[in-house]
Each structure stands twice: as C-alpha cells, then as structure tokens.
Scaffold this active site. Structure first.
Site, PDB file in Angstrom:
ATOM      1  N   LYS A 195       0.851  -1.203   0.000  1.00  0.00           N
ATOM      2  CA  LYS A 195       0.000   0.000   0.000  1.00  0.00           C
ATOM      3  C   LYS A 195       0.881   1.245   0.000  1.00  0.00           C
ATOM      4  CE  LYS A 195      -3.987   1.966   2.498  1.00  0.00           C
ATOM      5  NZ  LYS A 195      -4.877   1.863   3.676  1.00  0.00           N
ATOM      6  N   SER A 246     -10.050   2.174   2.633  1.00  0.00           N
ATOM      7  CA  SER A 246      -9.080   2.850   1.805  1.00  0.00           C
ATOM      8  C   SER A 246      -8.104   1.927   1.080  1.00  0.00           C
ATOM      9  CB  SER A 246      -8.269   3.836   2.651  1.00  0.00           C
ATOM     10  OG  SER A 246      -7.435   3.150   3.568  1.00  0.00           O
ATOM     11  N   SER A 288     -10.577   0.081   6.866  1.00  0.00           N
ATOM     12  CA  SER A 288      -9.868   0.167   5.580  1.00  0.00           C
ATOM     13  C   SER A 288      -9.181  -1.107   5.116  1.00  0.00           C
ATOM     14  CB  SER A 288      -8.823   1.284   5.629  1.00  0.00           C
ATOM     15  OG  SER A 288      -9.440   2.532   5.497  1.00  0.00           O
TER      16      SER A 288
END
Lengths: 95, 493
Positions: B79, B159, B183
């Site tokens: 990420k 997210s 998330s």
C-alpha cells in the site's frame, strides 16, 4: 451546534488551507451535515467516565537518554522542494 | 503450464521449496500479469519490476543455499502508505508529489527480511481517508468483481482498495494494507478476499504515513485465511521506533488453523442488526452462526449498547488526530510547494492545491473540534464515549465470550461515482458502521468471505477478538472459509 460561513473561513485559516468563497460555502453545508451526525454523542451519559487515552493498558517504554541517531542532514533535506546547504528554504519571514 | 499467479502463498511456498518453480518465474508471472491488467484495474500506482526481479534472484539463491525465509520469493504489493526506501510513497496524495523516502517502514522491512519480493505500490484513498478508493489522486480502482450480467464498474472499497483489488485480480500473492476505521476489512469484503486488522500495537506503525495515530494499524489482505496468517506472522513485531508496539511474542498463526471450535463461545451482538440492512446480510449472518454451531461453538446473544455511537465518535477522534498529523505538509520539508506572497500564503496555497476534497473536509472538522471553546463538547466527549465502547467489549469478554461474529459491511460493492454516496459524506461514512467499533476499542478484527449476494457479488462476515487473540480469529475464520468455500471473480480485464 452548527457553523456559519465566517466560522468556516476562520477554521480554514487555522488549518492553513486557502478556500475560495464558493468552496467555503460548500464546506459550510458539508461540515454542518457531519456536525449534525456527531451531535447524537451529547445524549450519552458520561458522568464519571474517564476519557480514553490509550486503547491497550501499557507502560510507555523508555530508552536511554543518549544520542543514537543523526548525521543524516543530506537524507533529511533530500525531499524538500527548496534547500541550500542542508537548510530548508522558505519565503522571507523577518523583515 | 499452470498460471503461477493462481497459487496461494502456501502453495507457492511449497513449490518453491520443492524447487518445482523458481522465485524469478513466479515474480515474472506477476510482473506480466500487472502489465496486462493494471491499465484496466488501476491497482498499482507504481511498479518496481527491476527491483522485484533482483529480489527474486536473491531469493532463489537463498533457497538453493537452504537459507529461505518464511516468505522467501513471495511477490507482494505494498500500500502506498508504507515508506519504501527510494520508491514512490505518497499516500496517493498530490501533496506528497515526488516523495521518495530515505528509510523503510518497519512492517515492509520485516517482509523483506523474511524474503518477500516487492512488486510495487498500491492505490488507496488519499491519506487512507475513504471507503471507495475514489479519493486517490491517482484515480479510482476498479473492482475485479462485476455484478452478474453487468459491465458497470464497481468500487473495490477503501481505503486499501488497491491492495484488495490486486489480491483479488491475481496481481500479487498478498498485500499490505492499513485500517483506521475499516480500511482493511471493508475492501477485503468487497473483493472476496481475507483481511485482518490486528490488535492495536501488534504491528509497528513506524514508517507508515500517519492518519489517526490512536486508530491506525497495519495488516494483510490475502486470498485465503492461511495466507493472511502467514503474512501477519512476518508483519508483526515489537519495535523500539514505535513505543505503542507491544512486546509480546508473535505466535505461529498458521498453527491455529484446523483447531476445533469446541468449547468456544461466539457472541452475537444484537446492536449490529441495523435499520435498513439488506435481508441478504441478515441471512449471511445466520448462515455463519449455523456453521460455527455445527463446528461445535456455543452461540450466545450479547449486547454492546454503545455501538451506535462508535461512528459519530470516530468522526471526531479520527479527524482531530488527522488535522494534527497532516499539519506537517507545509510545502517546506517534502512534496508539493505552491509559492505565495509570504510564508503563510505559501502554506495556504500549497495545502489548498495538495489536499483533495475529503482530506480537506476532515482536516476542517478536526481543526474545528479541537479549536478553543469546542474541545470539551466534541473531543473530550468522544474520548469518553470511546471508553464506554471499549467497556462494552470488555464486559462481553469477561462474561466468557471468546470472539464476536458480525456482518462486515452493510452492503456489497457499490458503483464507481455513485451519486447518492457522493452527495452526502455521512452516507459514505456509514460504510464503516460494523468495522469502526473495533478500531475505537483497539481490538483485532478479521473479515472473511462467506457468500455471494443476488447480484453475484461477494459478502463477508467479521470476527472480533480479544486483545492479542488473533489466533482465535484465524481458527474461527478458517471454519467459515471451509464451509463457504472461496470466491474468485470472472476475468474481464
């Protein structure tokens, strides 16, 4: 509680975010929507309840008070938009 | 030859160690898959094929020498929130333009030390603020899943939308992700993947771009429960650089898979039955209850009375912490700078240009609730409510409950640019209604696919555990996975 246009502009100033008249006006509506949503917290009886400071009961670990890192000036300024000899450059702040 | 990208981490590990495949072959298969699919999916914001190949070469060398680590030769996506030395790290924000850290986050360093291979950086909502991955400066990610008979693009959740989409579309063997309000678990649920947010303090937050420091935690998104267990084992550690990381041994999570649920008490919180929840979600929940009962667990009804206040409290605490954390983006030390007539003008213009709408909105809320005269009414009240939310869980666990079963999300994946959600920020925030309580209380939460809805889209269940009892979650999730099976999208990309 709700915010008006003047409050939104004041908060934007505190947050150091430039906002146009149009943005400030749009944000006023959005912020009031969110503040309206969180308003329900006021109905919770919190008498005698301590505010949370840590989710897990833990003792803060401490380390020896010694210098164990440093001499990385080049690495620290490497990503800055404007530098001069390991100094960050900013617009003039003192006349 | 079989498609190597279809192997789970556990399967690849076996084939690598038996020398049936090489790390370079496996890595190359992923590099090719990304090249072909990323223009459609947009899961990666940058790829590092040369670095990946170099790492794979070293992995093959270590395997040949009998020095293989726990993740030797396993290609992972990272990420964009994790600092990776010399590689694009921008939290998918415009304000961090060009930022290439001179250091490596502890979690990613742990993975490389275990022999993993980095494929690139994954798309996400800007600064991890969002539930659809649409707030990314690099554009929306498309969910590899589509409704049956439809070509409409769906969001992968957020997210960690890039992480979830990349795992579901076979563009990495597993991915790192982070979870502040849901998330990891919500995008995992939207893509039929497994995601776990471990207990606060289990993974070091050092080198992870901060959003809300008392809530943020790293965790993996993986194809199945076993892979998630394998990844978390290597990600977790105590770290002198994060004083909130906990000095407890990291168990062998994989060893808990296959253990019996006999004698376990699973709590079913009545407050998670919310108004307007689709019938299918309720049915899925009942199915999960039945599976666990069949496996020998005892099901008990419990009450977590402050559940409805978790989301409003979160929307005070998280923006307050974010407004403070994001004060560092000033156009001086890194990233974007927009010149102004003086230094304050420069700050204001830089932040106006660098932050997207959702990030600005949250900084504004945070600044407001922390400002003079409002602190007690908002922030202090929210932190007291947080104490009550945590107490609800403690009472349930003290009464003998070992883990809690809930739905993971209130719906399956929704459409990109959904007008209804875009017009009202609070509607988007409600996506986290089942997941956010877990962050507020610092507990571990895992989302595991449990079925498909009437549109053929994946739905997941969430398991919530006691602090540092991730093992019970893996054990229980494995039972659900065995009963439900695994879910893979039909390839359209």
């Amino acid at each position: 509680m709700s915010v008006d246009l003047a409050t939104v502009k004041r908060v934007a100033r505190l947050a150091r975010i430039a906002v146009s008249e149009e943005e400030a006006s749009r944000m006023t509506g959005e912020l009031n929507g969110i503040l309206g949503f969180v308003e329900q917290l006021s109905e919770v009886n919190v008498e005698g309840v301590e505010p949370m400071t840590s989710v897990t009961p833990m003792q803060m670990r401490k380390r020896e008070d010694v210098v164990n890192d440093g001499n990385k000036a080049d690495a620290i300024v490497a990503n800055a938009p404007a530098t001069d000899r390991n100094f960050f450059q900013v617009p003039k702040v003192v006349e | 030859m079989t498609d190597l990208t279809r192997l789970t981490i556990a399967e690849a590990r076996e084939k690598l160690s038996a020398k049936e495949i090489t790390a370079v072959e496996l890595t190359t298969a992923y590099i090719d898959a990304i090249e072909a699919a990323n223009p459609s999916i947009n899961a990666y914001v940058t790829t590092t094929p040369e670095k990946a190949t170099a790492m794979a070469v070293k992995s093959d060398f270590r395997i040949a020498n009998g020095e293989a680590g726990a993740l030797e030769g396993i290609p992972l996506g990272i990420k964009d929130l994790f600092a990776t030395e010399g590689v694009h790290t921008q939290a998918c924000s415009h304000i961090l333009d060009g930022f290439k850290p001179k250091y490596e986050s502890t979690v990613t360093q742990n993975l490389w030390d275990a022999g993993a291979v980095m494929l690139g950086k994954l798309n996400m909502d800007e600064f991890a603020m969002g539930s659809s991955n649409e707030s990314s400066y690099y554009g929306a990610v498309k969910n590899p899943w589509r409704a049956e008979g439809s070509n409409a693009d769906l969001v992968p959740g957020g997210s960690s939308g890039g992480s979830a989409a990349a795992v579901a579309a076979f563009l990495c063997a597993g991915a790192t992700a982070t979870d502040t309000g849901g998330s990891i678990r919500q995008p995992a649920a939207f893509t039929g993947t497994v995601g776990i947010k471990p207990t606060y303090g289990r993974c070091s937050r050092w080198g992870i771009v901060a959003f809300a420091s008392s809530l943020d935690q790293a965790g993996p998104i993986a194809r199945d429960v076993r892979d998630a267990a394998i990844l978390l084992k290597s990600m977790a550690s105590v770290d002198a650089k994060d004083t909130t990381s906990v000095d407890l041994p990291v168990p062998d999570y994989e060893a808990s898979l296959g253990q019996s649920l006999k004698g376990m008490r699973i709590g079913i919180p009545r407050e998670y039955r919310v108004d307007g929840m689709p019938e299918e979600i309720e049915a899925l929940w009942q199915q999960g209850i039945a599976w666990l009962k069949d496996a020998g667990a005892e099901i008990v009804d419990i009450s977590l009375p402050h559940t409805k206040y978790a989301l409003p409290a979160y929307y005070i605490v998280a923006p307050a912490e974010a407004s403070s954390n994001l004060a560092r983006y000033d156009g001086v030390r890194y990233g974007l700078r927009v010149d102004g007539k003086d230094i304050v003008d420069m700050y204001e213009k830089t932040r106006a240009a660098g932050f997207g709408k959702e990030v600005k909105r949250r900084i504004m809320i945070g600044t407001y609730v922390l400002s003079a005269g409002y602190y007690d009414a908002y922030y202090l009240q929210a932190q007291k409510v947080r104490t009550l939310i945590k107490r609800d869980f403690e009472l349930a666990f003290n009464a003998g409950v070992d883990a809690i079963l809930t739905p993971a999300t209130p719906s399956s994946a929704f459409g990109i640019a959904d007008e209804d959600l875009a017009s009202d920020p609070v509607k988007m925030y409600l996506q986290d209604i089942f997941t956010v309580t877990v962050n507020m209380a610092g507990l571990p939460g895992l989302s595991v696919p449990a079925g498909l809805d009437h549109k053929g889209l994946p739905l997941s269940l969430q398991l919530i555990g006691k602090p540092f009892d991730e093992e019970s979650l893996f054990k229980t999730a494995h039972v659900i996975e065995q009963a439900a099976g695994r879910f893979t999208p039909a390839k359209w990309w």
